[in-house]
Design an enzyme around this catalytic site. Sequence first.
Site, PDB file in Angstrom:
ATOM      1  N   ASP A 191       0.847  -1.193   0.000  1.00 27.34           N
ATOM      2  CA  ASP A 191       0.000   0.000   0.000  1.00 27.34           C
ATOM      3  C   ASP A 191       0.881   1.241   0.000  1.00 27.34           C
ATOM      4  OD1 ASP A 191      -1.936   1.897   0.207  1.00 27.34           O
ATOM      5  OD2 ASP A 191      -2.678   1.274   2.172  1.00 27.34           O
ATOM      6  N   GLU A 218      -1.331  -1.093  -4.113  1.00 32.56           N
ATOM      7  CA  GLU A 218      -2.485  -0.255  -3.790  1.00 32.56           C
ATOM      8  C   GLU A 218      -2.147   1.231  -3.874  1.00 32.56           C
ATOM      9  OE1 GLU A 218      -5.577   0.366  -0.015  1.00 32.56           O
ATOM     10  OE2 GLU A 218      -4.241  -1.372  -0.088  1.00 32.56           O
ATOM     11  N   ASP A 243      -7.640   2.810  -3.938  1.00 35.96           N
ATOM     12  CA  ASP A 243      -8.198   3.057  -2.607  1.00 35.96           C
ATOM     13  C   ASP A 243      -8.667   4.505  -2.512  1.00 35.96           C
ATOM     14  OD1 ASP A 243      -8.832   3.445   0.035  1.00 35.96           O
ATOM     15  OD2 ASP A 243      -6.881   2.920   0.842  1.00 35.96           O
ATOM     16  N   LYS A 267     -14.180   1.715   1.536  1.00 39.04           N
ATOM     17  CA  LYS A 267     -14.128   2.093   2.946  1.00 39.04           C
ATOM     18  C   LYS A 267     -15.380   2.888   3.293  1.00 39.04           C
ATOM     19  CE  LYS A 267      -9.084   2.158   3.326  1.00 39.04           C
ATOM     20  NZ  LYS A 267      -7.872   2.979   3.573  1.00 39.04           N
TER      21      LYS A 267
END
Length: 369
Positions: A191, A218, A243, A267
Amino acid sequence: MKITAIHLYAIRLPLRNPFVISYGSYSDMPSIIVKMETDEGIIGYGEGVADDHVTGESWESTFHTLKHTLTPALIGQNPMNIEKIHDMMDNTIYGVPTAKAAIDIACFDIMGKKLNQPVYQLIGGRYHEEFPVTHVLSIADPENMAEEAASMIQKGYQSFKMKVGTNVKEDVKRIEAVRERVGNDIAIRVDVNQGWKNSANTLTALRSLGHLNIDWIEQPVIADDIDAMAHIRSKTDLPLMIDEGLKSSREMRQIIKLEAADKVNIKLMKCGGIYPAVKLAHQAEMAGIECQVGSMVESSVASSAGFHVAFSKKIITSVELTGPLKFTKDIGNLHYDVPFIRLNEKPGLGIEINEDTLQELTVFQDIVR
């Protein structure tokens, strides 16, 4: 049923160790807890964990928005009418998904308790029986990250999410060190949290990572640059996840149109809660894009909400909701069977709130009636 009062608690959740990512370091996690009361005596809890690098919201602004803008408009409304609740919130103020998520989660907790059903039964029923728990490695020097990974394998973990994004050369060394230490059978996800900025830096990094058996990379570039993600994806065989670049249906449409990702990270704090998260999962499924449910390092409240979404959808194939494992104190009792997470069948979110701990961690609070 009507909403009669909404309590707001601005808390700080103490971390076991500093949480370090590309754009910041945290010694604790600031969070806003919502306690929603109804005329039937049913109480629901919600949570908003803001990140000003992602949605433009802060801990303080989220509290202010909830107190002065959102909650006054919701007193007297039926929390079961979640479509109407979201419509009212959207008509009251643009954006602020973290604040809206706190309300959404509390409404779903009430709905589940009213119907005596876990939240996942309200959004499709249980599809998954369990998910592996992924340990998140904060940014550190290569040896320390490798050592932490090795120690976590001893505790049962079989997958790691590595936080990187400070410098391409150093990041490659970090990833190589962890892979060498844990061997080839352990899953590694990388990430970058936007830290490589652009496609040129990202492609430079990816040329050095192809042999390391990485599950996916990510958000290597700035969140808004979905075009860059599409360009990178056309130049590499490594799977890419978006993301920060995905918040609402608007970005999802663009991601699908440009074929910009192999996987997306949903999220609740970015999209506005459980209800819009389910919509995003359905959009992704129509395009054949696998999903993950992640978090902003949240307490048991928002973490359990994320798990309910994840367990109910076939297209959601991984989770990263490990906030409660990182705190020395939590306000709820979400249970992990490391290296797995399994949900119970209790109504609502399925957790109990420790009111004493909630008060202990509260920095300031208010109530709207």
